[in-house]
Enzyme design. Structure first.
Site, PDB file in Angstrom:
ATOM      1  N   ILE A 143       0.890  -1.259  -0.255  1.00 14.18           N
ATOM      2  CA  ILE A 143      -0.062  -0.019  -0.138  1.00 14.18           C
ATOM      3  C   ILE A 143       1.282   1.116  -0.152  1.00 14.18           C
ATOM      4  O   ILE A 143       1.858   1.322   0.528  1.00 14.18           O
ATOM      5  CB  ILE A 143      -0.829  -0.202   0.598  1.00 14.18           C
ATOM      6  CG1 ILE A 143       0.058  -0.181   2.323  1.00 14.18           C
ATOM      7  CG2 ILE A 143      -2.130  -1.253   1.015  1.00 14.18           C
ATOM      8  CD1 ILE A 143      -1.624   0.081   3.804  1.00 14.18           C
ATOM      9  N   ASP A 144       0.278   1.902  -0.655  1.00 11.52           N
ATOM     10  CA  ASP A 144       1.358   3.800  -0.223  1.00 11.52           C
ATOM     11  C   ASP A 144       1.889   3.434   0.054  1.00 11.52           C
ATOM     12  O   ASP A 144       1.218   3.604   1.551  1.00 11.52           O
ATOM     13  CB  ASP A 144       0.301   4.752  -1.587  1.00 11.52           C
ATOM     14  CG  ASP A 144      -0.158   4.162  -2.731  1.00 11.52           C
ATOM     15  OD1 ASP A 144       0.470   3.322  -3.368  1.00 11.52           O
ATOM     16  OD2 ASP A 144      -1.135   4.681  -2.751  1.00 11.52           O
ATOM     17  N   LYS A 145       3.309   4.599   0.671  1.00 10.40           N
ATOM     18  CA  LYS A 145       3.384   5.426   1.600  1.00 10.40           C
ATOM     19  C   LYS A 145       2.215   6.005   2.290  1.00 10.40           C
ATOM     20  O   LYS A 145       2.390   5.876   3.855  1.00 10.40           O
ATOM     21  CB  LYS A 145       4.400   6.436   1.109  1.00 10.40           C
ATOM     22  CG  LYS A 145       4.965   7.351   2.339  1.00 10.40           C
ATOM     23  CD  LYS A 145       6.112   7.869   1.879  1.00 10.40           C
ATOM     24  CE  LYS A 145       6.440   8.714   2.832  1.00 10.40           C
ATOM     25  NZ  LYS A 145       8.147   9.847   2.989  1.00 10.40           N
TER      26      LYS A 145
END
Length: 343
Positions: A143-145
């Site tokens: 999942i994105d930062k």
């Protein structure tokens, strides 16, 4: 470096190609994926009836003895860092983490340390099998930062292969919560005119497109209808905010799992996420629709308002169906509290 020898016999009616026969007959407890078997063939680590064979197209016969010499897992070059983690579940094969926003999942040139993998290297210590031949956590999805929420990571080869297969087959249950501009509605003629958008019973928005890297901005994903990778997102409205409603809390679930999928699809539908610097931008909202405190909170929200809230899958070793939920993080809770204030 130490090695282990895996020996087995080719069963009845083998496939015509060696690589396919190996994939069919290699013992399950060897935990060798098709990709790993191909690499071992290339390295000359596979013997058929006592002879080294490198050609994956070579023929193999019933009752041939196969010997595969596998190097024991190397130590990873990734450094262990004692970073606090919220562990939701853990056993010998996998760990489920509630990742905070701001944490990168895997080290990269721009983020060489402080990542989830660095933290797991310290947390797991020696309790890591050789995923891909190296002692490290097995990352099967990301999942994105700036996205918070649930992530499962493999600790053993068996878990890595089993989880990767479930993600590839799109059988993993993944629900997200996000706050978007506007309120998706089946009666909105604008939305019905957007290619790739449709509605299912219950006012469920379905986005069906292809996704690929943007031609000029490699940090972005772009919606396509030819080429790219198939992507399907569904979303339903949970709560509306404003008078009239100008924002919505959405529940989104993935049929596929592509990079930035929810962010790209919601932006394509005209309902980008609050705080999304890549696909959203700042929108002007009617001043009378929200109290000033809500408008200020929206302007100050420093990340995409997206949280991976539910993760469900079949345990890759025990076969048990397991499901986890993570409550919204405090920054999103505070945002929603302000959005609920009366005008």
């Amino acid at each position: 470096m130490s090695h282990r020898l895996i020996t087995f016999i080719i069963a009845d009616s083998p496939p015509p190609r060696l690589d396919k026969a190996l994939a069919r007959d290699v013992p399950e407890d060897a935990n060798l994926s098709r990709t790993r078997l191909m690499k071992l063939l290339e390295q000359g680590a596979v013997k058929v009836a006592g002879q080294v064979v490198r050609d994956p197209r070579a023929r193999v016969n019933e009752d041939d003895q196969i010997d595969i010499e596998v190097e024991e897992a190397e130590e990873s070059h990734i450094g262990a860092e004692a970073i606090p983690l919220e562990i939701v579940f853990e056993d010998d094969d996998l760990v489920v983490v509630n990742k905070p926003s701001g944490m990168v999942v895997h080290p990269a040139p721009g983020s060489p340390s402080g990542t989830l993998v660095n933290a797991l290297m310290a947390h797991c210590g020696d309790n890591l099998s050789g995923v891909g031949g190296v002692k490290r956590p097995g990352i099967v999805h990301r999942i994105d930062k700036e996205t918070s929420g649930l992530l499962v990571v493999a600790k053993s080869d068996a878990a890595h292969h089993g989880l990767a297969s479930q993600f590839e087959k799109h059988t993993v249950e993944r629900y997200y919560q996000c706050v978007v501009y506007g309120v998706p509605d089946a009666n909105d003629p604008r939305l019905r005119g957007i290619r790739g958008a449709s509605f299912e019973p219950g006012n469920i928005l379905k986005m069906t497109t292809q996704l690929a890297r943007h031609r000029t901005d490699r940090q972005r994903q772009a919606v396509l209808f030819q080429g790219g990778r198939h992507a399907v997102t569904r979303a339903r409205t949970v709560e509306r905010f404003g008078t009239p409603a100008v924002l919505a809390l959405m529940e989104c679930w993935l049929e596929t799992g592509r990079t930035h999928q929810i962010r790209v699809h919601m932006a394509h539908a005209g309902h980008s996420l609050i705080g999304d610097p890549t696909y959203g931008g700042r929108r002007k909202l009617p001043k009378a629709a929200l109290p000033q405190a809500a408008a200020d909170a929206i302007s100050a929200f420093s990340r995409q308002a997206l949280h991976a809230a539910v993760l469900g899958f079949e345990h890759p070793v025990t076969g048990e169906a397991i499901r986890f939920e993570a409550l919204l993080p405090q920054d999103m809770v505070d945002l929603l509290d302000v959005l609920r204030l009366p005008v």
